[in-house]
Design a protein around this motif. Structure first.
Motif, short mmCIF file in Angstrom:
data_model
loop_
_atom_site.label_atom_id
_atom_site.label_comp_id
_atom_site.label_asym_id
_atom_site.label_seq_id
_atom_site.Cartn_x
_atom_site.Cartn_y
_atom_site.Cartn_z
N THR A 1 46.33 34.35 36.17
CA THR A 1 45.45 34.99 35.21
C THR A 1 44.04 34.43 35.37
O THR A 1 43.87 33.25 35.66
CB THR A 1 45.96 34.81 33.77
N GLU A 2 43.07 35.30 35.21
CA GLU A 2 41.68 34.82 35.20
C GLU A 2 41.11 34.91 33.81
O GLU A 2 40.00 34.48 33.55
CB GLU A 2 40.82 35.59 36.21
N ASP A 3 41.88 35.47 32.89
CA ASP A 3 41.48 35.56 31.49
C ASP A 3 42.76 35.55 30.66
O ASP A 3 43.86 35.44 31.19
CB ASP A 3 40.66 36.83 31.23
N GLU A 4 42.64 35.64 29.37
CA GLU A 4 43.84 35.61 28.52
C GLU A 4 44.38 37.00 28.23
O GLU A 4 45.27 37.16 27.41
CB GLU A 4 43.51 34.88 27.22
N GLU A 5 43.86 38.01 28.92
CA GLU A 5 44.26 39.38 28.64
C GLU A 5 45.18 39.99 29.69
O GLU A 5 45.93 40.91 29.39
CB GLU A 5 43.01 40.25 28.49
N THR A 6 45.12 39.51 30.93
CA THR A 6 45.88 40.13 32.01
C THR A 6 46.63 39.06 32.79
O THR A 6 46.07 38.03 33.15
CB THR A 6 44.94 40.89 32.97
N LEU A 7 47.90 39.33 33.06
CA LEU A 7 48.73 38.44 33.84
C LEU A 7 49.20 39.18 35.08
O LEU A 7 49.84 40.22 34.99
CB LEU A 7 49.95 37.98 33.03
N ALA A 8 48.85 38.65 36.26
CA ALA A 8 49.27 39.24 37.53
C ALA A 8 50.56 38.55 37.95
O ALA A 8 50.59 37.34 38.12
CB ALA A 8 48.19 39.03 38.59
#
Length: 101
Positions: free
Chosen positions: A72-79
Motif C-alpha cells: 500500500t502507498e496510502d491507507e485507502e488501497t491495498l495491492a
C-alpha cells in the motif's frame, strides 16, 4: 480500504523479493559465509519461502490460511498478489541479480 490486483504488482513483488534476498545476503556475509555458498543458500531459501507464499497453507486453530503479500502507498488501497504472479518464478533470477551475476 479498496483491495485490488494492479498491473504494478509484478514490479512490487519482484522488488520486495530482491530486497529480502539482499537482507539475507548481508546477514550471511556478516556471519562469515563465503559468497558462493551464500548465493546457494539465498536461492534455496528464496525459492522455498516463495513457494510458501505462492502455494502454502498455514493451519491455526483448526483453520487453514493462505499467506498473501500486500502493498500500500496510502491507507485507502491495498495491492494484493494476483493469481498469475508467482514469487517462486523470480527466486533464482533475483538471487543471481543480487549477487551481481
Amino acid at each position: 480500504m479498496k483491495v485490488e490486483h494492479p498491473d504494478s504488482y509484478e514490479q512490487l513483488g519482484a522488488e520486495f523479493q530482491f530486497q529480502w534476498i539482499g537482507l539475507l545476503k548481508d546477514a550471511l556475509k556478516r556471519h562469515g559465509v563465503e559468497a558462493e555458498l551464500a548465493k546457494k543458500i539465498c536461492g534455496d531459501f528464496t525459492f522455498d519461502f516463495s513457494m510458501l507464499i505462492d502455494q502454502g497453507e498455514i493451519d491455526v486453530d483448526g483453520k487453514s490460511y493462505t499467506p498473501v503479500i500486500g502493498f500500500t502507498e496510502d491507507e485507502e488501497t491495498l495491492a494484493i498478489q494476483p493469481a498469475e504472479f508467482d514469487f517462486h518464478e523470480y527466486a533464482f533470477g533475483n538471487t543471481s541479480e543480487a549477487f551481481g551475476q
